[in-house]
Scaffold this active site. Structure first.
Site, PDB file in Angstrom:
ATOM      1  N   ARG A  57      51.473  37.904  40.368  1.00 20.36           N
ATOM      2  CA  ARG A  57      51.209  38.727  41.560  1.00 20.36           C
ATOM      3  C   ARG A  57      50.042  39.685  41.408  1.00 20.36           C
ATOM      4  NH1 ARG A  57      56.786  38.610  41.633  1.00 20.36           N
ATOM      5  NH2 ARG A  57      56.453  37.687  39.605  1.00 20.36           N
ATOM      6  N   THR A  58      49.884  40.285  40.224  1.00 24.59           N
ATOM      7  CA  THR A  58      48.820  41.286  40.089  1.00 24.59           C
ATOM      8  C   THR A  58      47.445  40.631  40.270  1.00 24.59           C
ATOM      9  OG1 THR A  58      50.209  42.554  38.595  1.00 24.59           O
ATOM     10  CG2 THR A  58      47.876  43.087  38.585  1.00 24.59           C
ATOM     11  N   LYS A  85      37.278  30.250  20.731  1.00 23.26           N
ATOM     12  CA  LYS A  85      36.219  30.011  19.737  1.00 23.26           C
ATOM     13  C   LYS A  85      35.935  31.287  18.947  1.00 23.26           C
ATOM     14  CE  LYS A  85      34.049  26.684  22.867  1.00 23.26           C
ATOM     15  NZ  LYS A  85      32.906  26.495  23.754  1.00 23.26           N
ATOM     16  N   ARG A 107      43.524  42.863  32.338  1.00 20.39           N
ATOM     17  CA  ARG A 107      44.889  42.908  31.775  1.00 20.39           C
ATOM     18  C   ARG A 107      44.808  42.400  30.350  1.00 20.39           C
ATOM     19  NH1 ARG A 107      50.459  40.894  34.428  1.00 20.39           N
ATOM     20  NH2 ARG A 107      50.153  42.914  35.398  1.00 20.39           N
ATOM     21  N   HIS A 135      49.971  50.777  33.921  1.00 23.10           N
ATOM     22  CA  HIS A 135      49.715  49.792  34.984  1.00 23.10           C
ATOM     23  C   HIS A 135      49.595  50.609  36.281  1.00 23.10           C
ATOM     24  CE1 HIS A 135      49.717  46.242  37.306  1.00 23.10           C
ATOM     25  NE2 HIS A 135      50.855  45.696  36.958  1.00 23.10           N
TER      26      HIS A 135
END
Ligand code: NCD
Length: 331
Positions: A57-58, A85, A107, A135
């Site tokens: 959702r975010t 990598k 995030r 958050h």
């Protein structure tokens, strides 16, 4: 970067910043009721999502918000990137911003990742969750939802229930509710409370049945197993019996009281399987409000000149009053 705004923590925003974004969100909620929910407020701007942790959702909410403001969006997925990598967070982010990005929504599993990026990059940074730390846009959308359902936040009694120890949502929400003068009680077994919680200035309880009838808001948190380093509970079933909001417990709430959850839900664990569909539950409203609040946050960062030159042809220059933010056009 000097003079540039970021959205890294609730504490940085302060009560004035929180109130300003909540006011702006009202204007954008109106935009979202239109047949074509889109305004040209951030035309010419580019918003990059850098998600190093899973999100449904975010991430979708930020991307929807940016598109409704007519910004361009670019997306980075940890799984299909050069991270595998061996590229570092700093080099990855610098690569993305070298393409001319105005805002990075990040995030990351490490607390402090968003703050670090804000020092390294020439772009506005939004913290969309850093480890167990913060958050802030979730706290904003939760405050917006409480305000909408209950008419205000000041003096409201909010019980936050469940895995507080591993929850960035809880840390940001407690900070926001305290700035807006609500009264907070954390309800959890001792093993799921954070260290030094006494310093948070909140009530503590291990008895959900005592708290439910007196709460205006019951805010449920999932067991965040991915962040728990050892077994902290005997079983999910036992957790549900003591700390889960079953339908039977939900029926003991005051008539006006609401049940909130940031998602993802684990039905039958922290929340009774039928509770999300009860009228007291605000889960879909939280998701819908998330888009308006994130439009407000993006506009607050990029639409208001804060040491940033206005893009050619931008309709939003100088910054409009909060109430008129949505009047910048409706294409
Ligand atoms: C939360 C998160 O990722 O911090 N979810 C969300 O953003 N809506 C809470 C969680 O994962 O339990």
């Amino acid at each position: 970067m000097s003079g540039r705004r970021h959205l890294l923590s609730v504490g940085d925003l302060g009560a004035d910043g929180l109130r300003e974004i909540l006011r702006l969100a009202d204007s954008f909620a109106e935009v979202n009721t239109r047949a074509i929910p889109k305004v040209p407020a951030l035309r010419g701007r580019t918003v990059a999502s850098l998600f190093f942790e899973d999100s449904t959702r975010t991430r979708l909410s930020f991307e929807t918000a940016a598109k409704r403001l007519s910004a361009d969006t670019v997306t980075f997925s940890a799984g299909s990137s050069s991270l595998s990598k061996g590229e570092s967070l700093r080099d990855t982010a610098q690569t993305v911003t070298a393409m001319g990005v105005d805002c990075v929504v990040v995030r990351h599993r490490s607390a402090g990742a968003a703050v670090a990026l804000s020092r390294w990059l020439d772009a506005a940074v939004i913290n969309a969750g850093d480890g167990c730390h913060e958050h802030p846009t979730q706290a904003l959308l939760d405050c917006y939802t409480i305000q909408q359902r209950l008419g205000g936040i000041e003096g409201r009694r909010v019980a936050i229930v469940g895995d507080i120890a591993h929850s960035r949502v809880a840390r940001s929400l407690v900070a926001a509710l305290q700035l807006l003068d609500a009264s907070v009680t954390l309800v959890a077994p001792a093993t799921l409370l954070p260290p030094a919680v006494e310093a948070w200035g909140v009530g503590l309880s291990s008895n959900l049945d005592d708290v439910v009838p007196r709460a205006d808001v019951v805010y449920l948190l999932r067991l965040q197993r991915e962040r728990q380093e050892r077994a902290l509970l005997p079983s999910e079933r036992e957790f549900h019996e003591r700390f889960g909001l079953s339908a039977e417990r939900a029926r003991r709430l005051a008539d006006h009281a609401i049940v909130m959850h940031p998602g993802p839900l684990n039905r039958g664990v922290e929340i009774g399987a039928e509770v999300p569909e009860m009228t007291c539950a605000t889960i879909s409203e939280q998701v819908a409000n998330g888009v308006s609040v994130r439009m407000a946050a993006l506009f607050w960062l990029l639409g208001v000149p804060a040491g940033i030159a206005s893009p050619p042809g931008a309709e939003v220059s100088p910054a409009p009053e909060p109430a008129s933010a949505a009047e910048v056009g409706g294409d």
